[in-house]
Design a protein around this motif. Sequence first.
Motif, PDB file in Angstrom:
ATOM      1  N   ALA A  93       0.825  -1.214   0.000  1.00 62.10           N
ATOM      2  CA  ALA A  93       0.000   0.000   0.000  1.00 62.10           C
ATOM      3  C   ALA A  93       0.857   1.261   0.000  1.00 62.10           C
ATOM      4  CB  ALA A  93      -0.937  -0.003   1.205  1.00 62.10           C
ATOM      5  N   GLU A  94       1.955   1.244   0.758  1.00 63.46           N
ATOM      6  CA  GLU A  94       2.856   2.401   0.781  1.00 63.46           C
ATOM      7  C   GLU A  94       3.468   2.633  -0.585  1.00 63.46           C
ATOM      8  OE1 GLU A  94       4.696   2.622   5.281  1.00 63.46           O
ATOM      9  OE2 GLU A  94       5.428   1.022   3.963  1.00 63.46           O
ATOM     10  N   TYR A  96       2.196   1.802  -3.437  1.00 60.74           N
ATOM     11  CA  TYR A  96       1.164   2.315  -4.342  1.00 60.74           C
ATOM     12  C   TYR A  96       0.912   3.801  -4.125  1.00 60.74           C
ATOM     13  CZ  TYR A  96      -0.479  -1.571  -7.143  1.00 60.74           C
ATOM     14  OH  TYR A  96      -0.570  -2.557  -8.099  1.00 60.74           O
ATOM     15  N   GLU A  97       0.997   4.260  -2.893  1.00 55.77           N
ATOM     16  CA  GLU A  97       0.804   5.687  -2.638  1.00 55.77           C
ATOM     17  C   GLU A  97       1.848   6.523  -3.372  1.00 55.77           C
ATOM     18  OE1 GLU A  97       0.867   6.182   1.564  1.00 55.77           O
ATOM     19  OE2 GLU A  97      -1.253   5.667   1.812  1.00 55.77           O
ATOM     20  N   VAL A  98       3.093   6.054  -3.348  1.00 58.48           N
ATOM     21  CA  VAL A  98       4.145   6.809  -4.015  1.00 58.48           C
ATOM     22  C   VAL A  98       4.105   6.587  -5.522  1.00 58.48           C
ATOM     23  CG1 VAL A  98       6.621   7.286  -4.076  1.00 58.48           C
ATOM     24  CG2 VAL A  98       5.531   6.672  -1.930  1.00 58.48           C
ATOM     25  N   ARG A  99       3.700   5.390  -5.944  1.00 57.69           N
ATOM     26  CA  ARG A  99       3.495   5.167  -7.377  1.00 57.69           C
ATOM     27  C   ARG A  99       2.496   6.178  -7.925  1.00 57.69           C
ATOM     28  NH1 ARG A  99       1.992  -0.658  -9.473  1.00 57.69           N
ATOM     29  NH2 ARG A  99       1.964   0.592 -11.385  1.00 57.69           N
ATOM     30  N   ASN A 100       1.476   6.477  -7.124  1.00 55.61           N
ATOM     31  CA  ASN A 100       0.475   7.455  -7.549  1.00 55.61           C
ATOM     32  C   ASN A 100       1.135   8.795  -7.849  1.00 55.61           C
ATOM     33  OD1 ASN A 100      -1.497   9.781  -6.736  1.00 55.61           O
ATOM     34  ND2 ASN A 100      -2.817   8.044  -7.231  1.00 55.61           N
ATOM     35  N   GLU A 218      -4.730   7.816 -12.024  1.00 54.09           N
ATOM     36  CA  GLU A 218      -4.976   7.943 -10.583  1.00 54.09           C
ATOM     37  C   GLU A 218      -6.121   7.042 -10.145  1.00 54.09           C
ATOM     38  OE1 GLU A 218      -5.216  11.466  -7.246  1.00 54.09           O
ATOM     39  OE2 GLU A 218      -5.916  11.914  -9.279  1.00 54.09           O
ATOM     40  N   ALA A 222      -5.872   3.970  -7.530  1.00 51.14           N
ATOM     41  CA  ALA A 222      -6.717   4.076  -6.332  1.00 51.14           C
ATOM     42  C   ALA A 222      -7.493   2.786  -6.088  1.00 51.14           C
ATOM     43  CB  ALA A 222      -7.673   5.256  -6.469  1.00 51.14           C
ATOM     44  N   MET A 225      -5.137   0.368  -4.477  1.00 47.68           N
ATOM     45  CA  MET A 225      -4.878   0.738  -3.090  1.00 47.68           C
ATOM     46  C   MET A 225      -6.050   0.340  -2.190  1.00 47.68           C
ATOM     47  SD  MET A 225      -2.701   4.302  -2.956  1.00 47.68           S
ATOM     48  CE  MET A 225      -3.571   5.242  -4.216  1.00 47.68           C
ATOM     49  N   ARG A 226      -7.267   0.539  -2.662  1.00 38.99           N
ATOM     50  CA  ARG A 226      -8.429   0.170  -1.852  1.00 38.99           C
ATOM     51  C   ARG A 226      -8.473  -1.346  -1.609  1.00 38.99           C
ATOM     52  NH1 ARG A 226     -11.111   4.126  -4.971  1.00 38.99           N
ATOM     53  NH2 ARG A 226     -12.021   2.529  -6.341  1.00 38.99           N
ATOM     54  N   ARG A 229      -5.922  -2.345   0.976  1.00 39.31           N
ATOM     55  CA  ARG A 229      -6.274  -1.892   2.313  1.00 39.31           C
ATOM     56  C   ARG A 229      -7.526  -2.577   2.846  1.00 39.31           C
ATOM     57  NH1 ARG A 229      -4.990   4.375   0.838  1.00 39.31           N
ATOM     58  NH2 ARG A 229      -2.824   4.403   1.530  1.00 39.31           N
TER      59      ARG A 229
END
Length: 233
Positions: A93-94, A96-100, A218, A222, A225-226, A229
């Motif tokens: 998840a982390e 993916y946040e930065v991939r975004n 994006e 997203a 990521m969902r 999580r």
Amino acid sequence: MTFGPLRRSPLAGQAAERLRAQIAAGRWPVGTKLPGEIALGKELGIGRSTVREAVRDLAGAGLVESRQGSGVFVIATEPVEDLTTRLRRASAAEVYEVRNLIEVRAAMLAAERRTDEDLAALDAGLAVRAAALGDDAAYIDADIAFHGAIVAAAHNDVLTDLFSVFQVTMRPGLFDLLAVMDSRGMRVAVADPGADAHAAMVAAIRAGDAVEAGRVTEAELAVSMRILRGGAG
């Protein structure tokens, strides 16, 4: 406090570990000066050249700093990890946040800067990705290559380098994602739930629509990521 002599090879590596442990334990707080080479060598039972090599190791880890004419000073009690090492410990998840952050901007730039060769590479990437369905390892490699082609189409060397570093953790992260999707039966009804979104990325880049390219990218990230999580896709 004394260390006791070192007897096994490589001596410099062992010496660095001993010194690192003592720094972490607070023997030499940040800002203090290490003993000289002769004193350290005597305490560790090694020669000055080996001490110098060990100190270089500590400097490379960001623990000490050599100051011309003054000596070697402690500047940190914990080693500084390089980005690759840190990423190996990161959660999917982390990542993916930065991939975004990287890929949304890359897609927008790709829409503005793509060449005919870039578009051909993206079309080929979509085809390879679709052909790899059924073989998770090949599918993941194809997906990473496709996203890499989008980043390459942005024609920004820094973004390309960042994406290359992130590939270290993208592959295991994608296996995690597929495992979660399988556990929820999300790949039964639709063989490739992301096919339409990936095709839309290429369409927006081909049309030169930076806003749409960023939006679609994006939205697709997203969804992943969902899922990671624990939410719905």
